[in-house]
Design an enzyme around this catalytic site. Structure first.
Site, PDB file in Angstrom:
ATOM      1  NE  ARG A 289     -80.630  -3.260  11.860  1.00 53.30           N
ATOM      2  CZ  ARG A 289     -81.553  -2.468  11.343  1.00 53.30           C
ATOM      3  NH1 ARG A 289     -82.767  -2.936  11.088  1.00 53.30           N
ATOM      4  NH2 ARG A 289     -81.281  -1.210  11.086  1.00 53.30           N
TER       5      ARG A 289
ATOM      6  NE  ARG B 259     -43.508  -5.248  -2.930  1.00 52.70           N
ATOM      7  CZ  ARG B 259     -42.451  -5.585  -2.188  1.00 52.70           C
ATOM      8  NH1 ARG B 259     -41.966  -6.815  -2.255  1.00 52.70           N
ATOM      9  NH2 ARG B 259     -41.887  -4.710  -1.371  1.00 52.70           N
TER      10      ARG B 259
ATOM     11  N   GLY C 216     -35.999   7.157   0.506  1.00 48.90           N
ATOM     12  CA  GLY C 216     -35.290   6.074   1.193  1.00 48.90           C
ATOM     13  C   GLY C 216     -35.491   6.121   2.697  1.00 48.90           C
ATOM     14  CB  THR C 217     -35.109   3.420   5.243  1.00 48.16           C
ATOM     15  OG1 THR C 217     -33.858   2.986   4.693  1.00 48.16           O
ATOM     16  CG2 THR C 217     -36.195   2.471   4.783  1.00 48.16           C
TER      17      THR C 217
ATOM     18  CD  GLU D 214     -30.956  -2.720   1.690  1.00 50.49           C
ATOM     19  OE1 GLU D 214     -32.052  -3.103   1.248  1.00 50.49           O
ATOM     20  OE2 GLU D 214     -30.669  -2.767   2.896  1.00 50.49           O
TER      21      GLU D 214
ATOM     22  N   GLY E 116     -43.888   4.598   3.055  1.00 56.90           N
ATOM     23  CA  GLY E 116     -43.762   3.891   1.778  1.00 56.90           C
ATOM     24  C   GLY E 116     -45.105   3.731   1.078  1.00 56.90           C
TER      25      GLY E 116
ATOM     26  CB  SER F  14     -99.447 -15.309  13.825  1.00 59.00           C
ATOM     27  OG  SER F  14     -98.876 -16.200  14.752  1.00 59.00           O
TER      28      SER F  14
ATOM     29  CG  ASN G  98     -31.337  -4.529   8.563  1.00 58.44           C
ATOM     30  OD1 ASN G  98     -31.795  -4.419   9.696  1.00 58.44           O
ATOM     31  ND2 ASN G  98     -31.386  -3.553   7.665  1.00 58.44           N
TER      32      ASN G  98
ATOM     33  NE  ARG H 207    -109.414 -11.665  12.326  1.00 55.62           N
ATOM     34  CZ  ARG H 207    -109.009 -12.416  13.337  1.00 55.62           C
ATOM     35  NH1 ARG H 207    -107.769 -12.367  13.742  1.00 55.62           N
ATOM     36  NH2 ARG H 207    -109.842 -13.223  13.938  1.00 55.62           N
TER      37      ARG H 207
HETATM   38  C1  UD1 Z   1     -35.508  -2.469   4.437  1.00 56.25           C
HETATM   39  C2  UD1 Z   1     -33.988  -2.426   4.676  1.00 56.25           C
HETATM   40  C3  UD1 Z   1     -33.426  -3.815   4.551  1.00 56.25           C
HETATM   41  C4  UD1 Z   1     -34.136  -4.758   5.501  1.00 56.25           C
HETATM   42  C5  UD1 Z   1     -35.640  -4.698   5.301  1.00 56.25           C
HETATM   43  C6  UD1 Z   1     -36.361  -5.467   6.404  1.00 56.25           C
HETATM   44  C7  UD1 Z   1     -33.272  -0.259   3.829  1.00 56.25           C
HETATM   45  C8  UD1 Z   1     -32.580   0.477   2.741  1.00 56.25           C
HETATM   46  N1  UD1 Z   1     -33.380  -1.588   3.682  1.00 56.25           N
HETATM   47  O1  UD1 Z   1     -35.724  -2.886   3.108  1.00 56.25           O
HETATM   48  O2  UD1 Z   1     -32.041  -3.803   4.855  1.00 56.25           O
HETATM   49  O3  UD1 Z   1     -33.670  -6.069   5.319  1.00 56.25           O
HETATM   50  O4  UD1 Z   1     -36.117  -3.353   5.370  1.00 56.25           O
HETATM   51  O5  UD1 Z   1     -37.739  -5.488   6.190  1.00 56.25           O
HETATM   52  O6  UD1 Z   1     -33.642   0.328   4.809  1.00 56.25           O
HETATM   53  N2  UD1 Z   1     -40.128   3.904   4.092  1.00 56.25           N
HETATM   54  C9  UD1 Z   1     -40.378   5.243   4.255  1.00 56.25           C
HETATM   55  N3  UD1 Z   1     -39.867   6.121   3.365  1.00 56.25           N
HETATM   56  C10 UD1 Z   1     -39.088   5.747   2.336  1.00 56.25           C
HETATM   57  C11 UD1 Z   1     -38.841   4.365   2.160  1.00 56.25           C
HETATM   58  C12 UD1 Z   1     -39.361   3.474   3.049  1.00 56.25           C
HETATM   59  O7  UD1 Z   1     -41.074   5.647   5.201  1.00 56.25           O
HETATM   60  O8  UD1 Z   1     -38.631   6.633   1.597  1.00 56.25           O
HETATM   61  C13 UD1 Z   1     -40.715   2.962   5.052  1.00 56.25           C
HETATM   62  C14 UD1 Z   1     -41.689   1.994   4.434  1.00 56.25           C
HETATM   63  O9  UD1 Z   1     -43.032   2.472   4.563  1.00 56.25           O
HETATM   64  C15 UD1 Z   1     -41.510   0.738   5.279  1.00 56.25           C
HETATM   65  C16 UD1 Z   1     -40.059   0.844   5.746  1.00 56.25           C
HETATM   66  O10 UD1 Z   1     -39.664   2.182   5.580  1.00 56.25           O
HETATM   67  O11 UD1 Z   1     -42.371   0.702   6.391  1.00 56.25           O
HETATM   68  C17 UD1 Z   1     -39.132  -0.088   4.973  1.00 56.25           C
HETATM   69  O12 UD1 Z   1     -39.175   0.271   3.609  1.00 56.25           O
HETATM   70  P1  UD1 Z   1     -39.166  -0.825   2.483  1.00 56.25           P
HETATM   71  O13 UD1 Z   1     -39.161  -0.145   1.171  1.00 56.25           O
HETATM   72  O14 UD1 Z   1     -40.223  -1.840   2.725  1.00 56.25           O
HETATM   73  O15 UD1 Z   1     -37.695  -1.425   2.725  1.00 56.25           O
HETATM   74  P2  UD1 Z   1     -37.196  -2.881   2.375  1.00 56.25           P
HETATM   75  O16 UD1 Z   1     -36.928  -2.978   0.924  1.00 56.25           O
HETATM   76  O17 UD1 Z   1     -38.124  -3.864   2.979  1.00 56.25           O
END
Ligand code: UD1
Ligand code: CA
Length: 463
Positions: free
Chosen positions: A334, A15, A79-80, A156, A11, A406, A171, A441
């Protein structure tokens, strides 16, 4: 059959408002995702796969030579579920359970991962997940159960109806799957409010395939704190610090105003160490029994042997301080600074790659660089080793029981043999033999009656 762990870490981390990829932000001196990797291995994982995307190369380099660790790249963040699917290339055919965690959740416990694997086995489930109840579930996926308490699906925040939004069971994003995972993942689609492939959709998909979905409720909300912002990073850092301080206090360390003390997990402390407020201990710092560190001292990669003292406001980096030696207040040690037993370094003294022999002293305002000082020698206030000629560094060797007056400058390379005596204010650029006095000196000249004569001249001119 051992399990594998996949850590999702591709991700963006928008933020955080940073150029550094989120998972590389330091948490007590170590990248966040490093904690997840360590937890994964400690849980007994045979393989650990990290899915990287943003800053992939940087993340990979931060863990270049970790055995058993593989990185796969997710080029587009869809997405995850899509992120997890990238791990198939490495884990297809892996027979054991597959645990999935998120790279931005570094406090997850080893026992929690082990527990999920166990529940999957015991309940012969296809999938097991952690759940948690939160007073304020905003932002998290909600767990929807039927009237018998069976988990039906996850919804979600963005897709939830007002009734679903009222559900407090969430979750936290820690799962365990059987090896049918890869075929089930292919059924996840992106028809939702975010147009993303949602990993938690697997709950519904496993159930539709007639497999059991088990769950474990976590009672420790702290362990599931995710890091999305700087404030959350600080909050997690605070939790870790509290755990570390509590641990060392049970081991016999005294901390005055513990909440002001910063220390990293790699630091080691012995019983009866005393830490005054504001102390910072970093890296491979090791303090022996009875060592005292004064207020606001900063020690990195520094070893202090039993009963030595580092006084307030001293800064030590890569230093070695033997028993009974002391440094500071306001000492700067150091890399390569070495105080032998009972040696003393006072205020505004800087040592770099320099050894101070047993009971030798440099009490005030001195610079010793690339130097050896023999036992019981005394380095006066304002003494400087001129170790650098603009191109190369040179060594100063000072024998035993040498007295350097000194404000002397010792122009290296130069050797002062045992028992030598350097008169204050000397500029020494030749070796001094054993027991000799060196004086280098301008000789002082006193002009008798000069002041009166000058006054008389001025009066005559005005009159
Ligand atoms: C996710 C869960 C949510 C859960 C929450 C807990 C999903 C759709 N939602 O939401 O149900 O309550 O975590 O913290 O899974 N990541 C990737 N590739 C992507 C998207 C995300 O590697 O394409 C990674 C991010 O780096 C992160 C993790 O997956 O480490 C979670 O992603 P994030 O976008 O933070 O999901 P949440 O909105 O927190
Ligand atoms: Ca998150």
């Amino acid at each position: 059959m051992a399990h594998a762990v996949v850590i999702l870490a591709a991700g963006l981390g928008t933020r955080m408002k940073s150029k550094l990829p989120k998972v590389l932000h330091p948490l007590l001196g170590r990248p966040l995702v490093g904690y997840c990797i360590e937890t994964a291995f400690k849980s007994g994982a045979e393989r650990v796969v990290v899915v990287v995307g943003h800053g992939a190369e940087q993340v990979r380099q931060a863990f270049a030579d970790h055995p058993g660790l593989t990185f796969v790249e997710q080029r587009e963040q869809l997405g995850t579920a899509h992120a997890l699917a990238q791990a198939e290339s490495v884990l297809a055919g892996f027979p054991g359970p597959i645990v999935v965690t998120q790279g931005d959740t570094p406090l997850t416990r080893v026992e929690t991962l082990k527990g999920l694997v166990e529940v999957l086995r015991r309940e012969k489930a296809g999938m097991a997940l952690l759940t948690m109840r939160l007073a304020d579930p905003t932002g998290y996926g909600r767990i929807v159960r039927d009237e018998r308490g069976e988990i039906l699906r996850n919804v979600e925040q963005k897709d939830a109806t007002p009734e679903e939004q009222a559900i407090q069971e969430i979750n936290p994003g820690v799962y365990c799957f059987d090896s049918t995972l890869w075929e089930r993942l292919k059924q996840v689609d992106n028809r939702n409010a975010a147009n993303e492939y949602y990993l938690p959709d697997l709950i519904r998909i496993y159930r539709e395939a007639g497999q059991k979905v088990a769950s474990v409720e976590s009672k420790d909300p702290e362990e599931l704190l995710g890091i999305n912002s700087r404030a959350q990073l600080a909050q997690v850092e605070r939790v870790l610090l509290e755990r570390l301080r509590a641990h060392w206090m049970t081991q016999g360390v005294r901390m005055i105003l513990p909440e002001s003390i910063y220390l990293e997990p790699s630091v080691e402390l012995a019983p009866d160490v005393t830490l005054w407020p504001g102390v910072i201990l970093r890296g491979r710092t090791r303090l022996g029994e009875g060592v005292e560190v004064g207020a606001y001292a900063v020690l990195s990669d520094t070893v202090v042997e039993p009963y030595a003292k580092v006084r307030s406001h001293s800064v030590c980096e890569g230093a070695y301080i033997e028993s009974g030696a002391d440094a500071g207040p306001f000492a700067r040690l150091r890399p390569g600074a070495h105080l032998e037993e009972g040696a003393h370094v006072g205020n505004f003294v800087e040592l770099k790659n320099a050894r101070l022999g047993r009971r030798a002293k440099a009490g005030h305002l001195a610079y010793l660089g690339d130097a050896e000082v023999g036992e019981e020698s005394n380095i006066g206030a304002g003494v400087i080793t001129a170790n650098y000629d603009g191109k190369r560094k040179h060594k100063t060797t000072i024998g035993r029981r040498v007295f350097v007056g000194s404000n002397s400058v010792l122009i290296a390379p130069v050797t002062l043999a045992d028992g030598a005596f350097v008169a204050g204010g000397s500029a020494i650029n030749q070796d001094v033999p054993e027991g000799a006095l060196a004086i280098a000196r301008m000789r002082q000249r006193n002009i008798e009656g000069y002041v009166k004569r000058k006054e008389a001249e001025t009066t005559a001119q005005q009159g």
